[in-house]
Scaffold this motif. Structure first.
Motif, PDB file in Angstrom:
ATOM      1  N   GLU A   1       0.828  -1.210   0.000  1.00 14.62           N
ATOM      2  CA  GLU A   1       0.000   0.000   0.000  1.00 14.62           C
ATOM      3  C   GLU A   1       0.860   1.257   0.000  1.00 14.62           C
ATOM      4  N   ARG A   2       1.996   1.215   0.705  1.00 16.70           N
ATOM      5  CA  ARG A   2       2.892   2.375   0.739  1.00 16.70           C
ATOM      6  C   ARG A   2       3.491   2.623  -0.641  1.00 16.70           C
TER       7      ARG A   2
ATOM      8  N   GLN B   1       0.841   3.980  -2.934  1.00  9.77           N
ATOM      9  CA  GLN B   1       0.595   5.381  -2.602  1.00  9.77           C
ATOM     10  C   GLN B   1       1.688   6.274  -3.188  1.00  9.77           C
ATOM     11  N   THR B   2       2.933   5.795  -3.142  1.00 13.26           N
ATOM     12  CA  THR B   2       4.054   6.537  -3.706  1.00 13.26           C
ATOM     13  C   THR B   2       3.838   6.813  -5.191  1.00 13.26           C
TER      14      THR B   2
ATOM     15  N   GLY C   1       0.985   7.049  -6.555  1.00 12.70           N
ATOM     16  CA  GLY C   1      -0.301   7.702  -6.740  1.00 12.70           C
ATOM     17  C   GLY C   1      -1.383   6.759  -7.204  1.00 12.70           C
ATOM     18  N   GLU C   2      -1.255   5.487  -6.817  1.00 13.07           N
ATOM     19  CA  GLU C   2      -2.211   4.463  -7.248  1.00 13.07           C
ATOM     20  C   GLU C   2      -2.806   3.755  -6.035  1.00 13.07           C
ATOM     21  N   ALA C   3      -3.766   2.917  -6.296  1.00 10.26           N
ATOM     22  CA  ALA C   3      -4.314   2.035  -5.261  1.00 10.26           C
ATOM     23  C   ALA C   3      -3.612   0.690  -5.345  1.00 10.26           C
TER      24      ALA C   3
END
Length: 835
Positions: A90-91, A94-95, A97-99
Motif C-alpha cells: 500500500e505504501r 501510494q508513492t 499515486g495508485e491504489a
C-alpha cells in the motif's frame, strides 16, 4: 566479492522515484536513496545482490520501485508477515499515486490484490514455495526480493535454496536480491555464488539508548517492570511510544497496568498478529490528536513505519517456537532477545525523527545477549519442509541451504509423513502427499481434511488458528467440543474476533476438502486422523495422566471435564518434553481407534522384567503404538523369551557375583589381549552372548541374585585358553597337606589364606605361574583369625614365629606349637584331650 558504500550523491534510481512521487516525494529523502544506483547496477551486471541497510533506511519501499524500470516481468518481494506485506504494498502504491492492486499489489493467505497490470507483487514467504512447486521456471517473474532476510524464517531459507537451484538449472536470467538489516552478509553472498554486497550506512535520525541502572529484581513481574518503564518514558519524552513485548498475554496485562497512569492524550494500542487487519491498521496509523503507546510483539520489528514513534521501550524478550523432534511437539518459549533483534527494535525510534530507546536491562547485561537469534530451520517442526522437499524431488543435501536442516528433525518429520500416507517407504511423495502439499495447512490438518471431507473444515480451521478461549479469563478446560460449539452459538468464554476468523478460515477451507473417504466421523476420530501419534490412553490409577501413542506422556488438571476419559486425542500441549500439559483434546472411543488404525493394531508377545514385582512377567498385549488396548497372561511363554526377560532383570539389578566367579574374573583379567574382556562393563554389554544360555529358568530377583556365573564365564574360554590360564594363573595352590587353597587375584598380589599349622615343614615360599609370582599368605589361628601376613614364610619362621608361638600356646594349648616349625609335620588336628 564487491562492496559498495555511498552516502551523499543522488542516484538515478532515486530521481526516477522522485519523478514518480512528485514534489512531495522529493522531500521524503531516505538513507537507502544513496545506494539505489549500486543495487540496480549489481542486479543488472551480476543478476544478484545482497543489500545491507539498517532499520529505517527505506529499503522495503524504495528498492522494488528503483528496480522496476530495469526488470523484465514481475518483481516478487517476500515479506515474513502479512501486516508488513500489505503495508509495504500500500505504501509503494501510494508513492506511485495508485491504489494497491494496480502497479503494486499483494498476495497472502486469505487476501489478495493483484491485477494484470501488477508489476510488483508483495507476498508472504510461503506463497513463493507454492509458485515454484507449480511452475519451477517462475515464468513471467524477472526478480525475486527477499526482504528482512535476517529473520531467517524457514520459508525464506527454503525459498532462497529453491531460487538458487532454479537459477542454476532453468533461469540464469532470474535476478535475486536479499535484503537485511542485521544479518552477517558474507555467508549469504557466498551462497549466491559470490554475490555483490551493497551497504547503506547511516540512519535517518539518531537514536539515544538508555539502559537500567540496576537489573530488574527477580520478584518483579515483567509486565509490571515494563509498565513502570513506559510511564517513565512517556513522561520524559515527546512523541508516541512503541513497546516491544513477547506475546498477546503480556500485551493485555501491560495494557491493564497502564490504565490511569499515562497522560490523557496517550491512546494505548495493542498490535499482534491475531488481530483483525483493521485493528492492526489503526495501531500503525498516525494519531489525529494526541499521541499513542503501541504495545506490540515482534510483528513491529521490521518493515513497518509506525507514524509519530519517537520512543521505543524494549522488554528484551522474544517468543519462539521450539520443536522437540523426540516428542513430535512444539512449544513456545520466552527467551532473551539477541543483539540483532535489540538493534532492530532500537531502530524503530529513529524512523521519523530523533528518538530514544529504553531497554529493560542494564548495559552490563547486554554483553550476555546472543549475537543473532537462531534460524527457524534449526528449531522448527520440519514436517512441511520434508513434504515440500519430496514434492520438489530432492533431498536436503541437493539444495544450497544457508543453514542445513537438522537430520534428526527431518527424520522424525518423514516418519510422520509416512504415517500420514504422504510419503512411501522410499520417502517419495505419493498422490495423497501431492494433495496435502497443495493445501495451505500443516500436513496433519491437510490429511484430516482430505480423509474426512468438508465436515472437518471447522476443526481444521480451529486447529490452524489461535485458540478462541485463550485470554477470555474464564475457565474453559481442554475439550475441543466446547470450542467447536462456540463457532455456532455464543459462548462467553470465547473471543468473538477469534471465532469470526476461524469461521472465515473454515469457509475458505471447505471447498478444498477431499471427497470424504471416511464418513460420519466423530470429533475425536477427525482429530486422530491429524494426530495419530497423540491418541492418549489414561494411565491406571490416575484420571488425569495419559500416555500417548507416540510414547510420550501428557496430563491435564484433575478437575477438567475431560479428566477420566479413557481415550483422548491431544491436539495441543505446552510442549514440555517429559510430560506435556494438555491445552486442547477431544474424547475418542475405542471403536473409533480400532476403525481408523486397524492396520496398525497388533498383538505383541511380551516377556519382560517387572521392576516392581521383581520378576519376569509374560503377557500378550494388543498394541497401538505405545498404547496397550488389551493385556492378557501368556502362560506358555517359550523358555528363551523368559530368559531374555531375565536378562533385562540382570541389566537392572546388576551381575550376581559369587566368590568363585569373582576369582575367575580376576584371573582372566591378568591374561593378555587374546583373552575375552571380562570387565563388568564388557560383560553387561554382551549378556546375550555369554549369560543367556546359562540362566536355567531363573525368573525372580532372588533366583537371579543366587545365580553362580562361574560356569558361564568359564564357557567364554576355549580349551587352549583354559590350559594357558591354569598354567599362568592357577585357581588354587596345593598346600603341604594336599589341600587346594583358592587363590584370590583381586588385590595387588595373589593371595591365599591357610592355617598356620598347615604350613609346618614349608621351607620355600609358595609361588604361582611360570613367572613364579610369590603369594601373599595370610596365616590364621585355629579359630581362623589372622595372626600373620607374609610374603616370606622361611623368614617368618626365624623371626616373628617365636612371638606368635608364645601368644598362641596359651590360647590354643591342644594345638601343636613346635619350637622348630620347619621340622614339624603339617597338620589340622588338635591333640587328644588329656595329652
Amino acid at each position: 566479492m564487491w562492496h559498495f558504500e555511498h552516502f551523499a550523491h543522488t542516484s538515478i534510481a532515486t530521481l526516477f522515484l522522485w519523478a514518480a512521487m512528485g514534489d512531495k516525494g522529493a522531500m521524503d529523502r531516505l538513507p537507502i536513496d544513496d545506494v539505489l544506483d549500486d543495487v540496480v547496477a549489481a542486479v543488472m551486471s551480476a543478476g544478484r545482490v545482497v543489500l545491507m541497510a539498517p532499520p529505517g533506511a527505506g529499503k522495503t519501499t524504495r528498492v522494488p520501485l528503483a528496480l522496476l524500470p530495469h526488470i523484465t516481468g514481475r518483481i516478487l518481494m517476500l515479506e515474513p508477515r502479512r501486516l508488513a506485506a500489505r503495508a509495504a504494498a500500500e505504501r509503494m502504491a501510494q508513492t506511485l499515486g495508485e491504489a494497491a492492486g494496480e502497479t503494486v499489489g499483494y498476495r497472502m493467505r486469505g487476501a489478495s490484490k493483484v491485477s494484470k497490470a501488477t508489476r510488483i507483487e508483495v507476498v508472504t514467504e510461503g506463497i513463493l514455495t507454492r509458485m515454484l512447486q507449480s511452475d519451477p521456471e517462475l515464468r513471467g517473474v524477472g526478480c525475486v526480493i527477499f526482504d528482512e532476510f535476517h529473520e531467517r524464517s524457514l520459508n525464506a531459507d527454503f525459498g532462497l535454496a529453491l531460487i538458487q537451484e532454479v537459477r542454476g538449472a532453468l533461469r540464469d536470467d532470474l535476478a535475486v536480491v536479499v535484503m537485511s538489516a542485521t544479518l552477517d552478509a558474507d555467508p549469504v553472498a557466498a551462497l549466491l555464488d559470490g554475490a555483490p554486497v551493497v551497504v547503506s550506512e547511516g540512519r535517518a535520525f539518531p537514536v539515544e539508548t538508555r539502559w537500567l541502572s540496576a537489573p530488574v529484581p527477580k520478584t518483579t513481574r515483567l509486565e509490571q517492570a515494563v509498565a513502570d518503564l513506559v510511564v517513565e518514558a512517556v513522561a520524559a519524552e515527546d512523541g508516541s511510544a512503541l513497546v516491544f513485548l513477547p506475546g498477546e498475554g503480556e500485551i493485555r496485562r501491560v495494557e491493564a497496568l497502564l490504565k490511569g497512569r499515562v497522560p490523557a492524550d496517550c491512546a494505548v494500542r495493542p498490535l499482534f498478529g491475531a488481530m483483525k487487519f483493521t485493528e492492526q491498521r489503526a495501531a500503525i496509523a498516525p494519531c489525529e490528536t494526541g499521541r499513542k503507546i503501541v504495545l506490540a510483539t515482534a510483528i513491529a520489528e521490521t518493515s513497518l513505519t509506525i507514524e509519530d514513534v519517537r520512543i521505543v521501550v524494549d522488554a528484551g524478550r522474544a517468543r519462539r517456537a521450539r520443536f522437540d523432534a523426540a516428542s513430535g511437539m512444539s512449544r513456545l518459549v520466552t527467551e532473551r532477545v539477541s543483539k540483532a533483534e535489540a538493534e532492530q527494535r532500537r531502530g524503530r525510534a529513529g524512523r521519523v525523527s530523533a528518538g530514544v530507546c529504553y531497554r529493560l536491562w542494564t548495559k552490563g547485561e547486554e554483553g550476555a545477549l546472543a549475537a543473532f537469534p537462531p534460524a527457524e530451520i534449526e528449531t522448527a517442526d520440519l514436517t512441511g519442509l520434508a513434504l515440500e522437499l519430496a514434492m520438489w524431488g530432492a533431498n536436503e543435501s541437493d539444495l544450497a541451504f544457508l543453514t542445513a536442516p537438522p537430520i534428526g528433525a527431518l527424520a522424525e518429520a518423514r516418519a510422520l509423513l509416512h504415517g500420514l500416507e504422504a510419503l512411501d517407504a522410499g520417502h517419495h511423495i505419493t498422490a495423497h502427499g501431492r494433495a496435502l502439499a497443495a493445501m495451505p495447512l500443516h500436513p496433519r490438518l491437510a490429511h484430516m481434511l482430505q480423509k474426512a471431507g468438508p465436515k472437518a473444515a471447522d476443526l481444521a480451521a480451529l486447529l490452524n488458528e489461535r485458540d478462541p478461549f485463550i485470554g477470555s479469563g474464564r475457565s474453559a478446560g481442554v475439550d475441543l467440543a466446547a470450542r467447536i460449539a462456540a463457532l455456532s452459538r455464543v459462548d462467553s468464554r470465547a473471543d468473538r474476533g477469534a471465532v469470526e476468523r476461524i469461521k472465515q478460515e473454515a469457509k475458505r477451507l471447505r471447498p478444498m476438502a477431499g471427497d470424504a473417504e471416511l464418513h460420519d466421523l466423530s470429533l475425536g476420530a477427525m482429530a486422530a486422523l491429524a494426530y495419530p501419534d497423540r491418541v492418549g490412553l489414561r494411565r491406571k490409577g490416575d484420571q488425569a495422566r495419559y500416555v500417548m501413542s507416540g510414547g510420550k506422556g501428557a496430563m491435564m488438571d484433575d478437575a477438567d471435564a475431560l479428566a477420566g476419559a479413557r481415550l483422548i486425542v491431544v491436539t495441543d500441549t505446552d510442549g514440555a518434553p517429559r510430560e506435556a500439559r494438555i491445552r486442547q483434546a477431544a474424547q475418542i472411543s475405542e471403536a473409533d481407534v480400532r476403525a481408523l488404525f486397524a492396520d496398525q493394531i497388533a498383538w505383541v508377545d511380551v516377556c519382560q522384567w517387572d521392576k516392581r514385582a521383581g520378576r519376569v512377567v509374560a503377557r500378550k498385549r494388543e498394541m497401538f503404538g505405545a498404547l496397550c488396548l488389551d493385556d492378557r497372561q501368556w502362560p506358555d511363554a517359550p523358555k528363551e523369551a523368559v530368559a531374555r526377560g531375565a536378562l533385562d532383570g540382570i541389566r537392572q539389578i546388576g551381575l550376581p557375583w559369587s566368590a568363585a566367579a569373582k576369582r575367575f574374573q580376576a584371573r582372566v583379567m591378568l591374561m593378555g589381549d587374546d583373552f575375552p574382556d571380562v570387565s563388568e562393563a564388557a560383560l553387561m554389554d554382551s549378556l546375550e552372548t555369554w549369560l543367556l544360555p546359562h540362566l536355567k529358568g531363573a525368573k525372580s530377583e532372588a533366583a537371579l541374585r543366587a545365580l553362580d556365573t562361574t560356569e558361564a564365564l568359564r564357557a567364554m574360554l576355549d580349551w587352549d585358553q583354559m590350559s594357558r590360564l591354569d598354567r599362568a594363573v592357577p585357581a588354587a595352590w596345593t598346600s603341604p597337606m594336599g589341600r587346594k587353597l583358592p587363590i584370590d587375584y583381586s588385590g595387588e598380589n595373589p593371595e591365599i589364606t591357610a592355617r598356620l599349622q598347615e604350613m609346618f615343614g614349608t621351607t620355600t615360599h609358595p609361588t604361582v605361574g611360570a613367572r613364579r609370582v610369590p603369594l601373599r599368605v595370610t596365616l590364621t589361628s585355629p579359630a581362623h583369625r589372622p595372626v600373620q601376613v607374609t610374603m616370606d614364610i622361611p623368614a617368618f619362621w626365624t623371626t616373628s614365629y617365636a612371638d606368635v608361638r608364645k601368644d598362641m600356646r596359651g590360647k590354643y594349648p591342644r594345638h601343636p606349637w613346635p619350637e622348630d616349625p620347619t621340622q614339624a609335620d603339617p597338620t589340622l588336628r588338635a591333640k587328644p584331650r588329656g595329652t
